[in-house]
Design a protein around this motif. Structure first.
Motif, PDB file in Angstrom:
ATOM      1  N   UNK A 124      32.415  41.114  27.680  1.00 14.63           N
ATOM      2  CA  UNK A 124      33.192  39.908  27.416  1.00 14.63           C
ATOM      3  C   UNK A 124      32.324  38.687  27.679  1.00 14.63           C
ATOM      4  N   UNK A 125      32.289  37.766  26.720  1.00 12.87           N
ATOM      5  CA  UNK A 125      31.509  36.542  26.901  1.00 12.87           C
ATOM      6  C   UNK A 125      32.376  35.329  26.579  1.00 12.87           C
ATOM      7  N   UNK A 126      32.426  34.393  27.510  1.00  7.88           N
ATOM      8  CA  UNK A 126      33.161  33.151  27.330  1.00  7.88           C
ATOM      9  C   UNK A 126      32.163  32.027  27.082  1.00  7.88           C
ATOM     10  N   UNK A 127      32.220  31.427  25.886  1.00  7.31           N
ATOM     11  CA  UNK A 127      31.279  30.382  25.522  1.00  7.31           C
ATOM     12  C   UNK A 127      30.094  30.975  24.773  1.00  7.31           C
ATOM     13  N   UNK A 128      30.288  31.340  23.515  1.00 10.05           N
ATOM     14  CA  UNK A 128      29.249  32.087  22.798  1.00 10.05           C
ATOM     15  C   UNK A 128      28.296  31.190  22.017  1.00 10.05           C
ATOM     16  N   UNK A 134      31.123  28.928  29.441  1.00 11.45           N
ATOM     17  CA  UNK A 134      31.877  28.029  28.584  1.00 11.45           C
ATOM     18  C   UNK A 134      31.887  26.611  29.117  1.00 11.45           C
ATOM     19  N   UNK A 135      33.056  26.094  29.362  1.00  2.51           N
ATOM     20  CA  UNK A 135      33.223  24.770  29.956  1.00  2.51           C
ATOM     21  C   UNK A 135      32.668  24.818  31.377  1.00  2.51           C
ATOM     22  N   UNK A 157      35.891  26.803  35.281  1.00  2.00           N
ATOM     23  CA  UNK A 157      35.185  28.000  35.758  1.00  2.00           C
ATOM     24  C   UNK A 157      36.074  28.791  36.707  1.00  2.00           C
ATOM     25  N   UNK A 158      36.778  28.093  37.579  1.00  2.00           N
ATOM     26  CA  UNK A 158      37.700  28.762  38.489  1.00  2.00           C
ATOM     27  C   UNK A 158      38.755  29.536  37.702  1.00  2.00           C
ATOM     28  N   UNK A 159      39.354  28.884  36.713  1.00  2.00           N
ATOM     29  CA  UNK A 159      40.369  29.565  35.892  1.00  2.00           C
ATOM     30  C   UNK A 159      39.768  30.736  35.122  1.00  2.00           C
ATOM     31  N   UNK A 160      38.526  30.574  34.664  1.00  2.00           N
ATOM     32  CA  UNK A 160      37.874  31.666  33.939  1.00  2.00           C
ATOM     33  C   UNK A 160      37.636  32.868  34.842  1.00  2.00           C
ATOM     34  N   UNK A 161      37.242  32.606  36.071  1.00  2.00           N
ATOM     35  CA  UNK A 161      37.033  33.704  37.020  1.00  2.00           C
ATOM     36  C   UNK A 161      38.361  34.396  37.318  1.00  2.00           C
ATOM     37  N   UNK A 162      39.408  33.618  37.536  1.00  2.00           N
ATOM     38  CA  UNK A 162      40.725  34.195  37.802  1.00  2.00           C
ATOM     39  C   UNK A 162      41.172  35.057  36.616  1.00  2.00           C
ATOM     40  N   UNK A 163      41.041  34.497  35.419  1.00  2.00           N
ATOM     41  CA  UNK A 163      41.465  35.238  34.228  1.00  2.00           C
ATOM     42  C   UNK A 163      40.640  36.477  33.988  1.00  2.00           C
ATOM     43  N   UNK A 164      39.326  36.369  34.169  1.00  2.00           N
ATOM     44  CA  UNK A 164      38.451  37.509  33.929  1.00  2.00           C
ATOM     45  C   UNK A 164      38.690  38.616  34.941  1.00  2.00           C
ATOM     46  N   UNK A 165      38.886  38.249  36.194  1.00  2.00           N
ATOM     47  CA  UNK A 165      39.057  39.295  37.212  1.00  2.00           C
ATOM     48  C   UNK A 165      40.261  40.175  36.912  1.00  2.00           C
ATOM     49  N   UNK A 167      33.150  46.722  37.563  1.00  2.00           N
ATOM     50  CA  UNK A 167      32.679  45.696  36.626  1.00  2.00           C
ATOM     51  C   UNK A 167      31.765  44.691  37.308  1.00  2.00           C
ATOM     52  N   UNK A 168      30.888  44.099  36.507  1.00  2.00           N
ATOM     53  CA  UNK A 168      29.970  43.056  36.971  1.00  2.00           C
ATOM     54  C   UNK A 168      30.285  41.773  36.210  1.00  2.00           C
ATOM     55  N   UNK A 169      30.398  40.675  36.958  1.00  4.53           N
ATOM     56  CA  UNK A 169      30.685  39.364  36.377  1.00  4.53           C
ATOM     57  C   UNK A 169      29.466  38.469  36.591  1.00  4.53           C
ATOM     58  N   UNK A 170      28.998  37.824  35.515  1.00  8.04           N
ATOM     59  CA  UNK A 170      27.856  36.925  35.576  1.00  8.04           C
ATOM     60  C   UNK A 170      28.322  35.501  35.302  1.00  8.04           C
ATOM     61  N   UNK A 171      27.884  34.567  36.146  1.00  2.00           N
ATOM     62  CA  UNK A 171      28.269  33.163  36.023  1.00  2.00           C
ATOM     63  C   UNK A 171      27.013  32.332  35.794  1.00  2.00           C
TER      64      UNK A 171
END
Length: 283
Positions: free
Chosen positions: A76-80, A146-147, A153-161, A168-172
């Protein structure tokens, strides 16, 4: 059409190259900082300083490395944007991209199955498309780029988790600020990382269950997060208070003591391989 290059940038980079060739590295770097003191919006100078500060593999190298090491089933990639990083996924990885205004055809270079959702991450997480398959299986690897404002970013982390598969591995991206001017909420410079770097101290303070390391990779860092727990609601429950509290956090500490604030690791594949192994063993 790209913006014209500032004459000061051209001059500073020319002097930097000359002094570097002569072996006067300290004087060469000082030229770049002196230029920024006169004009804080010199993107080429910022990028050069970032690469001097963080030598070694850059963030795209690391994205390719994570794909090679993890071989994720779903990415999954946010901000392509143009899709350059989407193309790093292998042929056996199903790619899911989210971007409200992608450029060109971001999926054209994907080696395997890919789907692009032309919407904001907020809209995507508010109603995760059934055909993405994320609600059923979750992602194995995700990249948030993305933004760059902390709130988003906080909302993206919440949504992605909430959509993370076990292990899973999350990259910021953009989590190591370079200057105060480029690390603010408002986009005032061509080279701009935003205040999304605040997510690192935020997660370290509020989610000690997560394992976090920030790779000092050019041009603006890459934070790796494991131990994701879709059932954990601490961030979402405290979202309003978190946003209010971190809005006041200046970049000073992150600029002057990044190792302490941002949990810096090593820009070295073997070190990260050991870190991932230890993170897996700790589950």
């Amino acid at each position: 059409m790209s913006a014209p290059v500032h004459p000061l940038e051209t001059s500073a980079l020319r002097r930097w190259r000359r002094l570097s060739a002569e072996g006067a590295t300290d004087a060469a770097e000082a030229v770049l900082w002196d230029a920024l003191a006169l004009e804080p919006n010199l993107p080429g100078v910022h990028v050069t300083l970032a690469r001097l500060r963080w030598p070694g593999p850059d963030y795209r190298h690391w994205l390719a490395w994570f794909h090679q090491q993890l071989k994720p089933r779903i990415y999954l990639e946010l901000g392509v944007e143009h899709g350059h990083t989407l193309a790093l996924a292998g042929p056996d990885t199903r790619v899911i991209g989210v971007d409200p205004a992608p450029k060109g055809d971001p999926l054209s270079r994907c080696a395997g199955p890919a789907r692009l959702y032309r919407r904001t991450s907020a809209d995507f997480f508010a109603a995760v498309p059934a055909d993405s398959g994320l609600a059923d299986t979750g992602f194995d690897l995700a990249f948030i780029d993305g933004d760059h404002r902390f709130d988003t970013v906080l909302d993206d982390v919440i949504g992605a988790e909430r959509l993370a598969a076990p292990g899973a591995v999350l990259l910021l991206h953009d989590t190591v600020p370079l200057t105060a001017e480029t690390a603010g909420r408002e986009h005032l410079t061509g080279f701009h990382t935003g205040d999304g770097w605040k997510i690192v101290p935020c997660l370290r303070a509020l989610r000690p269950d997560l394992r976090i390391v920030t790779l000092p990779t050019a041009p603006s860092g890459l934070t790796v997060v494991t131990g994701l727990d879709p059932s954990n609601t601490r961030l979402s429950e405290r979202r309003a208070a978190i946003r209010e509290s971190y809005a006041r956090l200046p970049p000073d500490a992150a600029l002057h003591a990044p190792s302490r604030v941002l949990a810096l690791g090593l820009n070295d594949p073997e070190a990260v391989r050991r870190w991932l192994r230890q993170a897996a063993d700790a589950r």
